[in-house]
Design a protein around this motif. Structure first.
Motif, PDB file in Angstrom:
ATOM      1  N   PHE A   1      -2.726   5.653  -3.785  1.00 19.06           N
ATOM      2  CA  PHE A   1      -2.973   6.123  -2.431  1.00 19.06           C
ATOM      3  C   PHE A   1      -2.611   7.602  -2.270  1.00 19.06           C
ATOM      4  O   PHE A   1      -3.361   8.376  -1.682  1.00 19.06           O
ATOM      5  N   LEU A   2      -1.480   7.985  -2.841  1.00 20.40           N
ATOM      6  CA  LEU A   2      -1.080   9.390  -2.818  1.00 20.40           C
ATOM      7  C   LEU A   2      -2.145  10.244  -3.497  1.00 20.40           C
ATOM      8  O   LEU A   2      -2.516  11.312  -3.009  1.00 20.40           O
TER       9      LEU A   2
ATOM     10  N   LEU B   1      -2.279   9.618   9.079  1.00 24.71           N
ATOM     11  CA  LEU B   1      -1.287   8.648   8.625  1.00 24.71           C
ATOM     12  C   LEU B   1      -0.606   7.927   9.770  1.00 24.71           C
ATOM     13  O   LEU B   1      -0.224   6.767   9.636  1.00 24.71           O
TER      14      LEU B   1
ATOM     15  N   LYS C   1      -9.488   6.987   5.592  1.00 28.07           N
ATOM     16  CA  LYS C   1      -8.993   5.723   5.032  1.00 28.07           C
ATOM     17  C   LYS C   1      -8.936   4.591   6.052  1.00 28.07           C
ATOM     18  O   LYS C   1      -8.315   3.567   5.798  1.00 28.07           O
TER      19      LYS C   1
ATOM     20  N   GLN D   1       1.045   6.562  -7.715  1.00 24.87           N
ATOM     21  CA  GLN D   1       0.467   5.900  -6.551  1.00 24.87           C
ATOM     22  C   GLN D   1      -1.007   6.256  -6.314  1.00 24.87           C
ATOM     23  O   GLN D   1      -1.327   7.407  -6.036  1.00 24.87           O
TER      24      GLN D   1
ATOM     25  N   SER E   1       3.532   3.883   0.487  1.00 27.17           N
ATOM     26  CA  SER E   1       2.959   5.194   0.179  1.00 27.17           C
ATOM     27  C   SER E   1       2.723   6.008   1.434  1.00 27.17           C
ATOM     28  O   SER E   1       3.043   7.197   1.499  1.00 27.17           O
ATOM     29  N   ILE E   2       2.142   5.347   2.439  1.00 30.40           N
ATOM     30  CA  ILE E   2       1.841   6.043   3.689  1.00 30.40           C
ATOM     31  C   ILE E   2       3.108   6.633   4.292  1.00 30.40           C
ATOM     32  O   ILE E   2       3.134   7.803   4.697  1.00 30.40           O
TER      33      ILE E   2
ATOM     34  N   LEU F   1      -2.697   5.055  10.515  1.00 30.21           N
ATOM     35  CA  LEU F   1      -2.661   4.091   9.411  1.00 30.21           C
ATOM     36  C   LEU F   1      -1.369   3.278   9.450  1.00 30.21           C
ATOM     37  O   LEU F   1      -1.368   2.087   9.162  1.00 30.21           O
TER      38      LEU F   1
ATOM     39  N   PHE G   1      -4.633  -2.758   4.337  1.00 31.91           N
ATOM     40  CA  PHE G   1      -3.584  -2.129   3.534  1.00 31.91           C
ATOM     41  C   PHE G   1      -2.641  -3.166   2.946  1.00 31.91           C
ATOM     42  O   PHE G   1      -2.312  -4.160   3.581  1.00 31.91           O
TER      43      PHE G   1
END
Lengths: 230, 230
Positions: free
Chosen positions: B149-150, A159, A61, B147, A83-84, A162, A76
DNA sequence: GAAATAATTTTTGTATACAAAATTCAATAT
DNA sequence: ATATTGAATTTTGTATACAAAAATTATTTC
């Protein structure tokens, strides 16, 4: 430009590492299109391994593809950032639990070292250094969390990287004075080989961060509403 | 053989889907080497998009690369299977929570349909059908968890598929009669829009499964010890 | 001069080409 | 017969080639 920065084999893996660093260091800016021909030339490789590297980054991503348009550095939204952090909450919670179970004495020393420069002072002014320590901290816990497979998942779903890619605007990131205590709590729980506490403190830390972001989103929305009702 | 199964553009994405299905259906067996030239010919494409597809599957852990040796269908150990279920526990727990928050009336009807054929009887004999429903169930919850993204993370870390890739030997998989109740509990929690219960029941379900696997590993180890001490 | 259209250049997506490494298979020696 | 060596074949990793699509620039029209 045009010097071969890379040797001969596994060019895609090497290109992947370099491009990833370039994105993390904002040499390639979020939203920007990635010029294949030029980047390949700069790296001294052909488009074949470059595209292969970009495909990897796509799944992490860090990069997105627009068909027939090319690769772009991923951008983003605030919602995606939330969410991350929510996903980090559960995955890194598990990671911290495992780390507490398996951490060695040498690793305990390393882990304690990371926030040492900041543990004395109540006023942390070097934000850059603190942010760097923060990343190192989260990556190191992922590293020592025993299970090879969990590690590789955390790497694929990168993550931690990110989480730092969103343009750092005023008020979005919590201040060091607010988070240093949470960080120390996590360190101590892991070093005390207390899996439950490790998971709890890590989740608590990341939950606070995503709540902070959610709050920012809400105040943003109410600001927009105010403007519209004028 | 040799007919072009694919059209013209985004050949890598299409090849990816086909190969993924082939692995899931065990047309390509775990451990087996993937013959690039032959598979490309069968799909009617060149090696370029095929390799691109295999790179995707590599990051999904469905395939692994041995440098200069080629791509192989990934083979999982019992320990790795435990890891998969532990990670699923936290990620699908989150997923179930989100699903409970956002599920629509139409989706509620769909979700209830999945285990309908099995809810009446106490004795489920068609293991194949039940296993298929099980996968559909977990994938559908990932699908409705709001979500985007999830969802995409759960897709990249395609754990639901991985969970079914281990050679299904005696006693490794829990019996339908044992899991059907847990499944129904999750369905009801999500359909009742109860995020907490949804997360709890999902985690409980997957925790029981990984505990079951851990137990299998332990009895295996003690068997080996017995053999060695003879 | 702005909008619409056409010509040009650049870039993408895929195929093909090819050297180097790995594998297979045959020939030879033990 | 089994092990060892060496040639022939296959496969990998990367570069290059090229048609089709997109972006850019130039040209025409109003």
């Amino acid at each position: 430009m045009g010097k071969p920065l890379i040797k001969s084999e596994n060019l895609d893996q090497k290109a992947y590492q370099i491009i990833k660093t370039m994105i993390e260091n904002r040499e390639l800016m979020p939203g920007q299109k990635i010029p294949q021909e030029k980047l390949a030339a700069d790296l001294g490789i052909s488009r074949t391994p470059l595209i292969s590297a970009l495909k990897f980054l796509e799944q992490e991503k860090l990069v997105e593809v627009k068909p027939r348009r090319g690769f772009f550095v991923r951008l983003f939204s605030l919602e995606e950032m939330v969410s991350i952090f929510e996903i980090r909450e559960v995955l890194e919670g598990l990671s911290a639990r495992r780390a507490a179970e398996s951490i060695s004495n040498g690793q305990i020393r390393n882990l304690r070292t990371i926030f040492e420069p900041f543990s004395d002072t109540r006023d942390i002014t070097d934000f850059q250094a603190y942010s760097k320590a923060d990343r190192k901290f989260h990556n190191y816990i992922a590293h020592i969390s025993s299970q090879e497979f969990l590690r590789s998942i955390l790497q694929t779903v990168n993550l931690v990287s990110l989480a730092y890619l969103y343009p750092t605007k005023e008020g979005l990131i919590r201040l060091p004075n607010e988070t240093i205590g949470e960080h120390i709590d996590i360190v101590e729980a892991i070093c005390a080989h207390d899996p439950q506490a490790a998971e709890y403190t890590m989740r608590h830390h990341l939950q606070k961060t995503s709540n902070h972001l959610k709050h920012q989103i809400n105040s943003k929305i109410s600001m927009i509403k105010e403007v519209n009702s004028e």
